[in-house]
Design a protein around this motif. Structure first.
Motif: not given
Length: 328
Positions: A188-196, A230-237, A296-297
């Motif tokens: 049930q993933r969203a169509p625009d998910t960045p996950l592969k 999506r934008i290639g930004m570091l997750l920094q978590t 939000a980012l």
């Protein structure tokens, strides 16, 4: 010959109505339940002996005769049972035929890492500790997942088990439970998910699990991470950094820790880490594949369990000053 005589005795008792009385008389006295273990392959005669050896106040020959006369002797199931005070021969046989084993329970908690799972299993004295002697690699091979890292692969839930059952069997159930939950979420993933892949969904869900202080923020936190991917930004978590530090983490995350490279440091490496960092629950799995649509980012903890979300770095820095440094 002895069995024949016992059957004759029982038949005589039955003729006088005594059999009904005997079948409903307690054979377990005292305040404590008796523990009965029946090994696979035990004969009905052996079961009767095991019942008496466990402490039941009965004649093993009479119990065996009852098993035979009932016609249910071949239906007795192996397992671990508790016989509470007041158990009668009639109730005993019904319990054994139905396989009503005594069950314990263990809870695998959402957000636990694999080390914590191992520790919880080791503390459970009623489990047979088969996994303790196995390395992670050997254990996953035995579970049918050779080469797969165990982190995050087991679904957090409460599992019941019979006393003396194997911890490997319990882990197999938790593994398959996560398989089902993850498959359902990925479908049930969203169509625009960045996950592969579903594996990437599991990794992201584990991060969401560790970052979420209040359930209502979970989907938006997932949305922030999806935006960054999506934008290639570091997750920094921070939770990924802490996970990468392992036993070196002393409870205080320092700037040098953020700069120390490990495969899980999302401040020094782009994209998702190589493995999950904890066991995500169902809500985090769903949030990872169906994140909230947000611009939000950034987000920062407010200190009350909720998070403050920001769309720009300047806005985020102001939130950090306010909520983390106490500057208005």
């Amino acid at each position: 010959m002895r069995r024949f005589l016992v059957l004759i005795v029982l038949a005589a008792i039955a003729a006088g109505g005594g059999a009904f009385w005997w079948l409903h008389q307690p054979i377990v006295a005292g305040p404590q339940a008796l523990e009965l273990a029946i090994e696979p392959g035990t004969t009905p005669r052996g079961v009767a002996r095991d019942v008496v050896a466990a402490g039941a106040q009965a004649d093993a020959r009479m119990l065996y005769a009852w098993f035979r006369l009932s016609g249910q002797d071949r239906g007795i199931k192996a397992g671990n049972y508790e016989l509470p005070p007041g158990t009668t021969p009639h109730g005993l046989l019904q319990k054994l035929v139905r396989g009503e084993e005594s069950l314990r329970a263990i809870t695998l908690v959402e957000g636990w890492n694999w080390r914590q799972v191992r520790q919880a299993l080791a503390r459970e004295e009623q489990l047979r500790q088969d996994a303790a002697a196995l390395s992670d690699e050997a254990l996953m091979t035995q579970l049918g997942r050779p080469g797969v890292h165990p982190e995050g692969r087991f679904f957090p839930d409460t599992y019941t088990f019979a006393k003396g059952s194997s911890d490997v069997a319990l882990l197999r159930r938790a593994l398959h439970a996560m398989d089902r939950r993850l498959e359902a979420a990925w479908a049930q993933r969203a169509p625009d998910t960045p996950l592969k892949s579903a594996d990437e969904a599991l990794i992201l869900a584990s991060i969401v699990e560790k970052e979420t202080g209040r359930a209502s923020d979970r989907a938006q936190i997932a949305g922030v991470f999806a935006n960054r991917l999506r934008i290639g930004m570091l997750l920094q978590t921070d939770p990924t950094v802490i996970y990468g530090l392992g036993d070196k983490f002393d409870g205080n995350l320092r700037r040098r820790d953020l700069q120390t490279d490990t495969p899980w440091n999302t401040y020094t490496r782009s994209g998702l880490p190589p493995t999950p960092i904890a066991m995500p629950g169902k809500a985090s799995l769903v949030a990872a594949v169906q994140p909230e649509a947000t611009r939000a980012l950034y987000f920062v903890a407010r200190g009350d369990g909720t998070s403050q979300f920001s769309t720009s770095l300047d806005e985020h820095n102001r939130a950090v000053n306010r909520y983390q440094r106490g500057q208005q």
